[in-house]
Design an enzyme around this catalytic site. Structure first.
Site, PDB file in Angstrom:
ATOM      1  CG  ASP A   1      -2.294   0.540   0.926  1.00 60.27           C
ATOM      2  OD1 ASP A   1      -2.404   1.418   0.041  1.00 60.27           O
ATOM      3  OD2 ASP A   1      -3.273   0.124   1.584  1.00 60.27           O
TER       4      ASP A   1
ATOM      5  CG  ASP B   1      -9.308   1.680  -0.582  1.00 56.97           C
ATOM      6  OD1 ASP B   1      -8.472   1.446  -1.465  1.00 56.97           O
ATOM      7  OD2 ASP B   1      -9.002   1.888   0.607  1.00 56.97           O
TER       8      ASP B   1
END
Length: 423
Positions: free
Chosen positions: A156, A217
């Site tokens: 990430d 997301d």
């Protein structure tokens, strides 16, 4: 200066090519995040907290309930597994929730014919505040994951600067290569740079990452699914060419089996993600998932289409004023898939079209199989009129294949589509 920068990036790409030979088709598996998030309260909620127990239970079900045999082989840990770094700087899992360690969990997954994925962050902290991978820890963390026999790393980008990402992601690709263990590399890098050139260099990205998150997301809602789909369609001229065997655009997880999608919407996400050649990472509770949702996720023809070896990402080819959209994906062996998608919210819609309108050859006769019902539609010529009935927020999905070439003298006529048989 621009020319020098481009040349430098090309040289970097040549040096840091991932060269792991992995993910020649989009990866499939199970991922914890959307369904279980960062639930670390194992005292109050022992069955649903991020823990060794949860992943072992999911692994058992993936092996027992047909998921593994259909291709869902990655068992992926997301954020919130880390406890700390020890005195030597090495990552250590939370000792209460993962008492036997990650290597134990990897061995358990491998014993069932599965692969284990893990999560870290190119930054000081992970998105949920656990120790991240700073630039000085890249090689150490890569070696740690390799020693644990991890099979995929999702890296990430929270709590990092653009400069750290520019250096860190290629550096991690090189470090994973250097371990000698084939570890698929999932990068969130482009999502933190807006997902588009010139901030994102997809040529470089494809040389160092097996898949990457481009955009926001996903959340457990139809609105979220549509926002991601809209972004991918808006930029499909940029995104489609960069996807292919070994390097995939990732629109994020499948929501099927959770709380935010209706039956029609669940089928639509599965069909649309498949036509986009997307990774199929389900994130749901396999202990309680309904047979209806299992049928969607385990549709063998759907999976065959998603895993087509050509690896061409599909695209929207038609947008009607009636709020019907048509997507097409070329497949191997002169086959293809069509998805007729309704954005309507009122009632089932009768959509009339022909293969000629959808850019199919006039020299072939086709057969189509409805991916959900299994019905076979025979004798489709380019000028054959047909009608599909699409439910609100739903899809009709056809797998098309040529059954013969047209003779030059053959008579073609425009007739209603009538020849339907059950598969």
């Amino acid at each position: 200066m621009l020319l020098k920068t481009v040349l430098l990036l090309v040289l970097v790409a040549q040096v840091l090519v991932l060269e792991n030979g992995l993910l020649r088709t989009p990866p499939m598996g199970w991922l914890a995040w959307e369904r279980f998030r960062c639930n670390i309260d194992c005292d109050e909620d022992p069955k649903n907290c991020i823990s060794e127990r949860l992943f072992m239970e999911m692994a058992d079900l993936m092996a027992q309930d047909g998921w593994r045999d259909l291709g869902y082989v990655y068992l992926n840990i997301d954020d919130c597994w880390i406890g700390e770094r020890d005195d030597t700087g090495r990552l250590v899992p939370d000792s209460k929730r993962f008492p036997h360690g990650i290597a134990f969990l990897a061995d358990y997954a491998h014993s069932l014919g599965l692969k284990l994925g893990i999560y870290e962050d190119m930054g000081n902290l992970t998105c949920m505040g656990y120790p991240g991978t700073t630039l000085d820890k890249v090689e150490l963390d890569a070696q740690t994951f390799a020693e644990w026999k991890v099979d995929m790393l999702k890296l990430d980008g929270c709590f990092s600067t653009r400069e750290e990402r520019e250096e860190g992601y290629p550096k991690m690709a090189a470090a994973l290569n250097a371990t000698g263990r084939p570890i698929a590399f999932s990068c969130s890098w482009p999502a933190y740079e807006g997902g588009l050139p010139p901030e994102v260099n997809y040529t470089l990205l494809a040389s160092i990452c097996n898949l990457w998150r481009n955009y926001d997301d996903i959340q457990d809602s139809w609105r979220s699914v549509l926002s991601i789909l809209d972004w991918f369609v808006k930029h499909q001229d940029i995104l489609q060419p960069v996807a292919g065997p070994g390097h995939w655009n990732d629109p994020d997880m499948l929501l099927i089996g959770n709380f935010g999608l209706s039956f029609e919407q669940a089928r639509a996400q599965m069909a649309l993600w498949t036509v986009l050649a997307a990774p199929l990472f389900m994130s749901t509770d396999l202990r309680t998932i309904s047979p209806q949702n299992v049928n969607i996720l385990q549709n063998p023809l759907m999976i065959k289409i998603n895993q087509d070896p050509l690896g061409i990402q599909g695209r929207m080819i038609l947008k009607e004023k009636s709020f019907i959209e048509v997507f097409k994906r070329p497949l191997s062996g002169d086959t293809s898939v069509l998805v007729f998608f309704s954005r309507r919210t009122d009632m089932p819609f009768r959509y009339h079209s022909s293969l000629a309108k959808l850019n199919y050859s006039s020299s072939r006769i086709y057969e189509a199989q409805d991916v959900f019902s299994g019905d076979i539609i025979s004798g489709l010529r380019d000028d054959t009129s047909f009608t599909v009935i699409i439910n609100p927020s739903g899809v009709v999905m056809w797998y098309l294949y040529p059954i013969q070439k047209m003779q030059i003298t053959a008579q073609k006529s425009q007739v209603p589509l009538m020849k339907i048989r059950k598969f």
